[in-house]
Write a protein that holds these residues in place. Structure first.
Motif, short mmCIF file in Angstrom:
data_model
loop_
_atom_site.label_atom_id
_atom_site.label_comp_id
_atom_site.label_asym_id
_atom_site.label_seq_id
_atom_site.Cartn_x
_atom_site.Cartn_y
_atom_site.Cartn_z
N THR A 1 0.83 -1.20 0.00
CA THR A 1 0.00 0.00 0.00
C THR A 1 0.87 1.25 0.00
OG1 THR A 1 -1.73 -1.16 1.20
CG2 THR A 1 -1.80 1.23 1.26
N LEU A 2 1.88 1.26 0.85
CA LEU A 2 2.76 2.43 0.93
C LEU A 2 3.46 2.69 -0.40
CD1 LEU A 2 4.57 2.26 4.40
CD2 LEU A 2 2.77 3.83 3.66
N ILE A 3 3.98 1.62 -1.01
CA ILE A 3 4.70 1.83 -2.28
C ILE A 3 3.72 2.25 -3.36
CG2 ILE A 3 6.48 0.93 -3.81
CD1 ILE A 3 6.74 -1.45 -1.89
N ALA A 4 2.54 1.64 -3.36
CA ALA A 4 1.55 2.00 -4.38
C ALA A 4 1.17 3.47 -4.24
CB ALA A 4 0.31 1.11 -4.26
N LEU A 5 1.02 3.96 -3.01
CA LEU A 5 0.71 5.38 -2.80
C LEU A 5 1.86 6.24 -3.32
CD1 LEU A 5 -0.91 5.37 0.76
CD2 LEU A 5 -2.03 5.81 -1.43
N SER A 6 3.06 5.74 -3.12
CA SER A 6 4.23 6.45 -3.61
C SER A 6 4.19 6.59 -5.14
CB SER A 6 5.48 5.70 -3.16
OG SER A 6 6.63 6.22 -3.74
N LEU B 1 -12.16 0.20 -7.47
CA LEU B 1 -12.98 1.25 -6.87
C LEU B 1 -13.72 2.08 -7.91
CD1 LEU B 1 -11.16 2.81 -3.83
CD2 LEU B 1 -13.03 1.19 -3.90
N GLY B 2 -13.41 1.85 -9.19
CA GLY B 2 -14.05 2.65 -10.20
C GLY B 2 -13.33 3.96 -10.40
N GLY B 3 -14.05 4.99 -10.88
CA GLY B 3 -13.38 6.23 -11.26
C GLY B 3 -13.02 6.15 -12.72
N ALA B 4 -12.15 7.04 -13.14
CA ALA B 4 -11.80 7.07 -14.55
C ALA B 4 -10.88 5.91 -14.89
CB ALA B 4 -11.13 8.39 -14.90
N ARG B 5 -10.73 5.64 -16.16
CA ARG B 5 -9.84 4.57 -16.58
C ARG B 5 -8.41 4.85 -16.14
NH1 ARG B 5 -10.73 1.57 -21.81
NH2 ARG B 5 -8.48 1.75 -21.88
N THR B 6 -7.69 3.78 -15.92
CA THR B 6 -6.31 3.87 -15.48
C THR B 6 -5.46 4.73 -16.40
OG1 THR B 6 -6.35 1.78 -14.36
CG2 THR B 6 -4.23 2.47 -15.17
N ARG C 1 -7.67 6.85 -8.34
CA ARG C 1 -8.08 7.00 -6.94
C ARG C 1 -6.89 6.64 -6.09
NH1 ARG C 1 -13.79 6.32 -6.18
NH2 ARG C 1 -14.73 7.47 -7.88
N ILE C 2 -6.13 7.63 -5.61
CA ILE C 2 -4.90 7.22 -4.96
C ILE C 2 -5.18 6.33 -3.76
CG2 ILE C 2 -3.47 9.11 -5.81
CD1 ILE C 2 -3.43 10.30 -3.10
N PHE C 3 -6.31 6.54 -3.11
CA PHE C 3 -6.54 5.74 -1.92
C PHE C 3 -7.18 4.38 -2.23
CE2 PHE C 3 -5.96 10.04 -0.18
CZ PHE C 3 -4.87 9.75 0.63
N GLY C 4 -7.33 4.07 -3.52
CA GLY C 4 -7.73 2.73 -3.92
C GLY C 4 -6.71 1.70 -3.44
N ALA C 5 -5.48 2.18 -3.29
CA ALA C 5 -4.39 1.29 -2.82
C ALA C 5 -4.68 0.76 -1.42
CB ALA C 5 -3.06 2.05 -2.82
N LEU C 6 -5.51 1.44 -0.66
CA LEU C 6 -5.81 0.99 0.70
C LEU C 6 -6.54 -0.35 0.68
CD1 LEU C 6 -6.95 4.18 2.61
CD2 LEU C 6 -4.68 3.22 2.25
N ILE C 7 -7.31 -0.57 -0.38
CA ILE C 7 -8.00 -1.86 -0.50
C ILE C 7 -7.13 -2.84 -1.29
CG2 ILE C 7 -9.99 -3.00 -1.57
CD1 ILE C 7 -11.57 -0.45 -0.91
N ALA C 8 -6.54 -2.33 -2.37
CA ALA C 8 -5.79 -3.21 -3.26
C ALA C 8 -4.51 -3.75 -2.60
CB ALA C 8 -5.45 -2.48 -4.56
N GLY C 9 -3.87 -2.94 -1.76
CA GLY C 9 -2.62 -3.37 -1.11
C GLY C 9 -2.83 -4.61 -0.27
N PRO C 10 -3.71 -4.54 0.74
CA PRO C 10 -3.97 -5.74 1.55
C PRO C 10 -4.48 -6.90 0.71
CG PRO C 10 -4.85 -3.79 2.63
CD PRO C 10 -4.36 -3.35 1.28
N LEU C 11 -5.31 -6.60 -0.30
CA LEU C 11 -5.85 -7.66 -1.16
C LEU C 11 -4.72 -8.43 -1.84
CD1 LEU C 11 -8.49 -8.86 -2.51
CD2 LEU C 11 -7.95 -7.34 -4.42
N ILE C 12 -3.82 -7.68 -2.49
CA ILE C 12 -2.72 -8.34 -3.20
C ILE C 12 -1.80 -9.05 -2.20
CG2 ILE C 12 -0.65 -7.94 -4.63
CD1 ILE C 12 -2.77 -7.30 -6.44
N GLY C 13 -1.55 -8.40 -1.06
CA GLY C 13 -0.70 -9.04 -0.05
C GLY C 13 -1.27 -10.38 0.39
N ILE C 14 -2.58 -10.41 0.63
CA ILE C 14 -3.21 -11.64 1.09
C ILE C 14 -3.24 -12.69 -0.02
CG2 ILE C 14 -5.46 -12.61 1.77
CD1 ILE C 14 -5.80 -9.97 3.46
#
Lengths: 254, 292
Positions: free
Chosen positions: B17-22, B281-286, B234-247
């Motif tokens: 999550t931290l690196i993804a936010l970075s 989380l949706g939002g605009a395309r990557t 959505r920069i804070f999408g990483a809050l969900i994706a980080g733990p998800l990928i980690g798990i």
């Protein structure tokens, strides 16, 4: 018409702007005396918005010089010109999709509160900016929309937010790009009153406008652009009776 | 067993999550992928490691990792990004890739290519919660991550610097016309991004109790997958994706074997790009639209 002061607030001397081989502005000289409301009119594509872009540093003049408050700003970056005291609104409203109305009133005051204070909560970091934002909110009657996302509000409100945002920067010169576009008669009248109030407070205003009735009653002085060339300047009465202007522009609408 | 894996996955996910936010921070402001972030993460890990080895307390080690990575990020902006501002987007991507390789070489020369081990006594303290055993360092990793994410959210949402960041991210030209110095904000975004990557590096060395010069490639780049899965806009999408990928990763290793680990993680990224390019989380395309 009163005599033009020897040192205008904004002085464009022989400004030209070329895009590739196309000349958007050719040898345009404009002097805006402090405290006046001046209009720029002309048909679509005459170079009016290009003129604003050159003044605000969004475009760089191909030749000529722009002087603002005795400073040569021709080659300044746009943020520095903004900080020197030129604010503008846009023909197509340009608000930030992620920001509330109140945030818009803070965002144009970025130079307040230097260094580490900028990392404090906004209100504590710069109480002055916060107070000015509150003031602008009240002045424009936007208090009811304070914490709404600005871009979700009705068009007329968005226009007000944009103008309030421009004014929170405490400009000496305000550039308005078609401020009454899309407004009805009452709204335009309200805006005229408001702009006069701002003038009384010492603000200088340069406005692009298509609405002739509005321009003729608001501005004390007009410049007429046609195909990037300045074809006339003078009081509204002089412009109205200028055969060159009537031929190029007014004739088709009047 | 499963619960234990979830806890381990969560810890790893916190680092992602931290690196993804970075990555998102620079991506959001400039629309460019600063590949060197993966190596800033590695360098941050080594600096934190060196600080711990020198006997500094943990908070000081985290601060050293963050400050060192932020300082390098500053240099990257000045040397490898700023002069290329008006070049096509691929150019800064390549220049930061060059920086990555240099950083990895420097680390290999300074610290050697063998993994360095952290002192074992740091990792002895464990807390037993029913069937789950949580290491003290795992708690530190998760705690520091939560604190940094909260700090970042505060910074972006509540301060004048954050407002300027959002303004530049959304429309650089308009922000400049409002008096925001976009170049200073860009530099700041690079440094904040570097500090986050550096903190994540210290966290990963605490998580694995070891560090190698290749952790950037092995772990840092995975955060790009996290960013994509969370949605770049959505920069804070990483809050969900980080733990998800980690798990997902930890479970894959536990039940599928470590040889398919990267296949699953990057496979998930490609799947998201194909099926839901705007992220979970949706939002605009990557690849389009406004960011941050």
């Amino acid at each position: 018409m009163r005599a033009i002061a020897p040192q205008p607030l904004l002085d464009l001397a022989n400004v030209s702007k070329m895009f590739g081989g196309v000349s958007a502005l050719s040898d345009v000289s404009i002097r805006i005396p402090e405290g006046r409301i001046v209009g720029v009119i002309g048909p679509n594509g005459a170079g009016k918005t290009t003129l604003f872009n050159v003044v605000t540093g969004a475009f760089r003049a191909s030749s000529g010089a722009v002087t603002f408050a005795d400073e040569p700003i021709t080659h300044w970056p746009s943020y520095r010109i903004a900080r020197a005291g030129i604010a503008r609104t846009f023909q197509n409203i340009r608000l930030f999709a992620s920001m509330t109305v109140f945030e818009h009133l803070l965002v144009a005051q970025p130079h307040q509160g230097a260094g580490i204070r900028r990392f404090l909560p906004a209100r504590r970091a710069d109480p002055e900016a916060w107070r000015r934002a509150e003031e602008a909110l009240a002045f424009f009657g936007l208090a009811a929309y304070r914490d709404r996302i600005a871009a979700s509000l009705p068009y007329g409100i968005q226009r007000k937010v944009e103008m309030a945002r421009a004014l929170t920067a405490r400009p000496r010169l305000l550039l308005l790009d078609e401020p009454v576009a899309g407004m009805n008669h009452d709204e335009a009248a309200e805006l005229r009153t408001l702009l006069r109030q701002l003038q009384d407070r010492g603000l200088t205003i340069l406005s692009i406008e298509h609405d002739m009735a509005f321009v003729m009653t608001l501005c004390e002085m007009l410049y007429v652009l046609d195909f990037g060339v300045l074809i006339a300047e003078g009081s509204p009465a002089e412009i109205r009776s200028n055969p060159v202007v009537i031929d190029a522009y007014l004739g088709s609408e009047a | 067993m499963l619960l234990q894996q979830l806890v381990n996955g969560l810890t790893l996910g916190a680092v992602y999550t931290l690196i993804a936010l970075s990555f998102s921070l620079v991506m959001g402001i400039l629309g460019i992928l600063n590949i060197a972030i993966a190596e800033l993460f590695m360098i941050g890990g080594f600096l934190g490691f060196a600080a711990i080895a020198a006997g500094l307390p943990l908070p000081a080690a985290v601060a050293v990792g963050m400050a060192g990575a932020a300082a390098i990020a500053f240099l990257i902006e000045k040397i490898a990004y700023q002069p290329l501002r008006d070049a096509p987007l691929i150019t800064p991507l390549l220049s930061t890739l060059g920086v990555s390789i240099i950083l990895q070489n420097v680390a290999t020369n300074v610290w050697g290519s063998d993994p360095l081990q952290l002192p074992a006594e740091w990792f002895d303290r464990r807390f037993q919660l029913g069937p789950v055993s949580i290491g003290a360092m795992q708690l530190v990793v998760i705690g520091v991550t939560v604190a940094l994410v909260a700090l970042l959210a505060y910074l972006v949402q509540r301060t004048s610097v954050g407002r300027a960041l959002r303004a530049v991210a959304e429309n650089r030209d308009i922000a400049r016309l409002l008096g925001v110095s976009a170049s200073r904000i860009t530099l700041l975004a690079f440094m904040l991004s570097g500090a986050l990557a550096g903190a994540a590096g210290v966290m990963i060395s605490l998580h694995y109790a070891a560090i190698t010069p290749y952790v950037g490639v092995e772990t840092g780049l995975k955060a790009i997958a996290v960013m994509v899965v969370g949605g770049v806009t959505r920069i804070f999408g990483a809050l969900i994706a980080g733990p998800l990928i980690g798990i997902v990763e930890v479970l894959t290793v536990a039940y599928g074997g470590s040889q398919v680990r990267d296949l699953v993680v990057y496979g998930l990224m490609i799947l998201i790009l194909l099926l839901r390019p705007q992220g979970i989380l949706g939002g605009a395309r990557t690849d389009l639209g406004q960011r941050v």
